[in-house]
Design an enzyme around this catalytic site. Structure first.
Site, mmCIF file in Angstrom:
data_model
loop_
_atom_site.group_PDB
_atom_site.id
_atom_site.type_symbol
_atom_site.label_atom_id
_atom_site.label_comp_id
_atom_site.label_asym_id
_atom_site.label_seq_id
_atom_site.Cartn_x
_atom_site.Cartn_y
_atom_site.Cartn_z
ATOM 1 C CB SER A 17 -30.871 -66.986 5.287
ATOM 2 O OG SER A 17 -30.569 -66.603 6.817
ATOM 3 C CG ASN A 26 -26.819 -63.496 1.268
ATOM 4 O OD1 ASN A 26 -27.373 -63.804 0.333
ATOM 5 N ND2 ASN A 26 -26.082 -62.458 1.706
ATOM 6 C CG HIS A 49 -28.920 -61.491 5.710
ATOM 7 N ND1 HIS A 49 -28.063 -62.652 5.388
ATOM 8 C CD2 HIS A 49 -30.187 -62.155 6.114
ATOM 9 C CE1 HIS A 49 -28.481 -63.747 5.688
ATOM 10 N NE2 HIS A 49 -29.886 -63.539 6.123
#
Length: 277
Positions: free
Chosen positions: A95, A119, A244
């Site tokens: 992320s 992700n 996620h």
């Protein structure tokens, strides 16, 4: 598994290190910390030296000043590698950590052995950008846990949340306990830097894997494919039915993907080095 004791670099970065072999560094996402990588540490440490650390503004690491640029987050990793006397490492970013990994690979190419972006975000649509900007405003007004319930719904499947209430509660507490300014500074970068040096991504010349989950609404399969298309030779993997937080929800599945890539990257690197020698 023996509990690992956190250590600190001279600049104050808190990190864990375990295992033997070529080094692999794990970078967490916004609002989380190095503890999110427990499943990967267990799975990768038999094969590699695994290092997980707290990003600026998170966990036990220093808080960045308001307006700190993404390059400072890459420099934090550089200082960690210097402290550990590691000439280079494979960088795995999740992320927001994927943005840091990209920035590091661009700024410190000679220290990057391979790159994994999990992700993460790239080329948000106007609607996606508006949504994350709105969440940034909510965090600025109400603090790091302003969006906790909505975030957990995006991050985890309903089944996983129902089966693991203690872990979900612990992650909710981690979000709430973040330093407000450190969190906001980092989240603002996460919200605005998805196209960071996009025109220079072709300069990344190391084995690269870009992966996400089929059901990840904020780090979509299309983002992964577009990002990989900008990096020469990059591979794309989309894991079926994953959301996620797939490194936490499905560590065995993610670890197998990572080990397959890491072993291939290692073999390719050794082959090149052997030919040079």
């Amino acid at each position: 598994m023996t509990m690992l004791s956190p250590q600190q670099t001279p600049a104050g970065t808190s990190y864990l290190v375990t295992g033997q072999g070529e080094p692999v560094v794990l970078i967490h996402g916004v609002g989380l910390n190095k503890e999110m990588w427990g499943g990967q540490i267990v799975g990768l440490a038999p094969h590699f030296q695994v290092i997980a650390y707290d990003m600026l503004g998170h966990g036990a690491s220093p808080r960045p000043a308001s307006g700190t640029a993404l390059e400072a987050y890459a420099d934090q990793l550089f200082e960690l590698l210097e402290h550990l006397d590691l000439p280079r490492a494979t960088i795995i970013g999740f992320s927001m950590g994927g943005l840091v990994a990209r920035a590091f690979a661009l700024k410190h190419a000679q220290r990057t052995a391979a790159l994994v972006i999990l992700n993460s975000v790239f080329n948000r649509t106007p609607e996606q950008r508006a949504g994350v900007i709105a969440r940034t405003a909510q965090a600025a007004q109400h603090g790091p846990d302003a969006n906790a319930e909505a975030a957990l719904s995006r991050w985890f499947s309903r089944e996983y949340q129902a089966a693991n209430p203690a872990q979900i509660a612990a992650i909710r507490q981690t979000l709430a306990s973040n330093d407000p300014q450190g969190y906001l500074t980092t989240y603002e970068l996460f919200a605005t830097q998805d196209m960071y040096r996009a025109d220079q991504l072709g300069d990344i010349r190391v084995p690269t894997l870009v992966a996400t989950g089929e059901l990840d609404p904020g780090s979509t399969p299309e983002m992964a494919r577009q990002l990989a298309a900008h990096i020469p030779g990059a591979e794309t993997v989309v894991l079926d039915e994953q959301r996620h937080m797939m490194p936490v929800e499905s560590p065995r599945l993610v670890n197998q993907m990572l080990l397959d890539f890491l072993h291939r990257a290692q073999a390719s690197r050794h082959s090149v080095e052997g030919n040079v020698a």
